[in-house]
Design an enzyme around this catalytic site. Structure first.
Site, PDB file in Angstrom:
ATOM      1  N   HIS A  55      15.820 -44.415-101.979  1.00 19.96           N
ATOM      2  CA  HIS A  55      16.303 -43.837-100.968  1.00 19.96           C
ATOM      3  C   HIS A  55      14.734 -43.171-101.199  1.00 19.96           C
ATOM      4  CE1 HIS A  55      19.241 -40.427-100.487  1.00 19.96           C
ATOM      5  NE2 HIS A  55      18.291 -39.710-100.054  1.00 19.96           N
ATOM      6  N   HIS A  57      12.343 -40.981 -97.781  1.00 14.36           N
ATOM      7  CA  HIS A  57      12.502 -41.231 -96.233  1.00 14.36           C
ATOM      8  C   HIS A  57      11.157 -41.128 -95.575  1.00 14.36           C
ATOM      9  CE1 HIS A  57      16.263 -38.721 -96.209  1.00 14.36           C
ATOM     10  NE2 HIS A  57      16.315 -38.921 -97.203  1.00 14.36           N
ATOM     11  N   GLN A 150      20.472 -36.146 -89.978  1.00 14.53           N
ATOM     12  CA  GLN A 150      20.379 -34.895 -91.389  1.00 14.53           C
ATOM     13  C   GLN A 150      20.565 -33.455 -90.404  1.00 14.53           C
ATOM     14  OE1 GLN A 150      16.840 -34.649 -92.660  1.00 14.53           O
ATOM     15  NE2 GLN A 150      18.132 -33.490 -93.927  1.00 14.53           N
ATOM     16  N   HIS A 208      24.418 -39.515 -98.217  1.00 13.29           N
ATOM     17  CA  HIS A 208      23.873 -38.271 -98.395  1.00 13.29           C
ATOM     18  C   HIS A 208      24.884 -36.944 -98.972  1.00 13.29           C
ATOM     19  CE1 HIS A 208      19.793 -38.927 -97.467  1.00 13.29           C
ATOM     20  NE2 HIS A 208      19.047 -38.053 -98.177  1.00 13.29           N
ATOM     21  N   GLU A 211      24.700 -33.003-101.991  1.00  9.48           N
ATOM     22  CA  GLU A 211      23.272 -32.223-102.513  1.00  9.48           C
ATOM     23  C   GLU A 211      22.849 -30.136-102.564  1.00  9.48           C
ATOM     24  OE1 GLU A 211      19.854 -33.559-100.769  1.00  9.48           O
ATOM     25  OE2 GLU A 211      18.369 -33.862-102.300  1.00  9.48           O
ATOM     26  N   ASP A 307      12.770 -40.449-102.828  1.00  7.79           N
ATOM     27  CA  ASP A 307      13.544 -39.714-101.889  1.00  7.79           C
ATOM     28  C   ASP A 307      12.696 -39.117-100.667  1.00  7.79           C
ATOM     29  OD1 ASP A 307      15.250 -38.545-100.392  1.00  7.79           O
ATOM     30  OD2 ASP A 307      15.432 -36.752-102.208  1.00  7.79           O
TER      31      ASP A 307
END
Ligand SMILES: [Zn+2]
Length: 411
Positions: A55, A57, A150, A208, A211, A307
């Protein structure tokens, strides 16, 4: 190629490993080299399958400090700073930063990466860049791309349409962010929608999920139910699930049964979530992590990701999976000797199950010759002493090689 006398995955007996035509062809106590065969004398060194980052980005990577540093360290300042940086995003900019990060990750023994990419940009600048990068790195890195909405699927203009377009453009995995949607109903509908897309286009899912430190954030039960009822099972992954660190024990007990039934995978990001979690607490202060230890004890597959690597949400990160392992076992108090020894599993075999690459992964005769050799005898020593990655071998080819430096002590 013949690798002599390694300890495979902490095994206490040394073995020889032969690689031919990009595959492991023999693993035995003693193998005699062929004439002119390349021999790596690795007597007493640790051999592991390659590291996997489950995971990350890559669209935001290496932007920390641009246009400003996140001095407060909160998620919200991260979002504010990223929205400024996003305005200057170009395809070339994303490609350069992603490639630099992937090379850094490769230098630390990573050969598989799952990267989320923000698809709530109607221009798909980052998506187009990362689709090209996926192709450019394929000789040393398997890169999976997740369409990550997102700013939401139901709560963002044309969110459903954008997500489906990203799937058509060629992502490998479909994402979501149900806890960020305007309300619980939107969260549930977003999960139904994205799982439906996964069925329609035969894709994996990585959401996601929850979180947030809010114990009322319960999208995981919805996602696990969908995994169970559609039969997609371990093709579905729930990332972060940090709300579980705040759930009460009675609810968690019930939830565990469903998670087991569903066969869902979980991804935890210990570095970033210990940094961002518990921000609204004074003291006592929550850790903001999912229940890694409970999930593991219940037989649920958990792997780790980095992440963020130097971006507005997290200022640190060097593309090294030993960092999340080190943080994860501390923060979750998994520090028994055998737990430390086995903690490499979170970034190797368990991650291979999450990414659905297990059939081409592992130190076994007949499988692709992907492996790492460390200058340590076992993972306890490696994690403690951060010994050199001597070799990273990918499809039988040495892609990283380190000559240990010599330190002289004048004591
Ligand atoms: Zn993430």
């Amino acid at each position: 190629m013949l690798i002599k006398q390694v300890y495979i995955e902490n095994n206490s007996v040394k073995q020889d490993v032969r690689i031919e035509n990009g595959q492991f062809t023999a693993i035995e106590a003693q193998i005699e080299p062929y004439e002119n065969e390349e021999v790596i004398d690795a007597d007493g060194k640790l051999l592991l399958p390659p590291f996997i980052d489950s995971h990350v980005h890559l669209d935001a990577t290496l932007t920390a400090g641009d246009p400003e540093w996140n001095e407060s360290g909160t998620l919200f300042d991260g979002i504010r700073i990223w929205s400024e940086r996003k305005k200057t995003l170009t395809k070339q900019d994303v490609k350069e930063r992603a490639l630099a990060t992937l090379k850094k990750q490769a230098s630390h023994g990573i050969q598989f990466v799952r990267s989320h990419v923000d698809t709530t940009d109607p221009n798909f600048t980052a998506l187009e860049a990362l689709l090209e990068v996926r192709d450019e790195v394929k000789d040393f890195m398997t890169l999976q791309l997740v369409a990550f909405p997102q700013e939401g699927i139901l709560s963002f203009p044309r969110g459903k349409e954008l997500l489906e377009q990203a799937v058509k453009d060629g992502v490998d995995v479909i994402g979501g962010i149900p806890h960020f949607e305007f309300n619980r109903d939107y969260g549930v509908e977003s999960l139904r929608y994205l799982v439906g897309l996964a069925e329609k286009y035969d894709k994996l899912v990585d959401v996601h999920c929850d979180e947030i430190d809010d114990p009322q954030s319960r999208n995981l039960e919805v996602l696990a139910t969908l995994a169970y009822e559609t039969g997609l099972g371990d093709r579905i992954t729930a990332s972060h699930t940090t709300a579980m660190g705040s759930y009460n024990d009675a609810y968690t007990y019930k939830l565990m049964r469903l998670l087991k039934l569903s066969d869902i995978n979980m991804v935890s990001n210990p570095l970033v979530n210990i940094h961002l979690g518990g921000r609204f607490d004074t003291y006592p202060k929550r850790r903001g992590l999912t229940r890694i230890q409970d999930l593991t004890a219940n037989g649920i597959n958990v792997s780790f990701g980095e992440d963020d690597i130097k971006d507005p949400w997290y200022p640190m990160g060097d593309g090294n999976m030993l960092d999340p392992v080190h943080m994860g076992i501390h923060a979750e108090q998994m520090m028994g000797y055998s737990q430390i020894m086995n903690s490499y599993e979170f970034v190797t075999n368990k991650a291979a199950k999450t990414l659905h690459v297990a059939d081409q992964y592992g130190i076994e005769v007949g499988k692709a010759a992907n492996c790492l050799i460390f200058n340590a005898a076992n993972f306890y020593d490696e994690l403690n002493e951060r010994k050199e990655l001597l070799y990273s071998i990918h499809n039988g080819k040495i892609i990283v090689e380190t000559k240990p430096a010599v330190t002289k002590l004048n004591l």
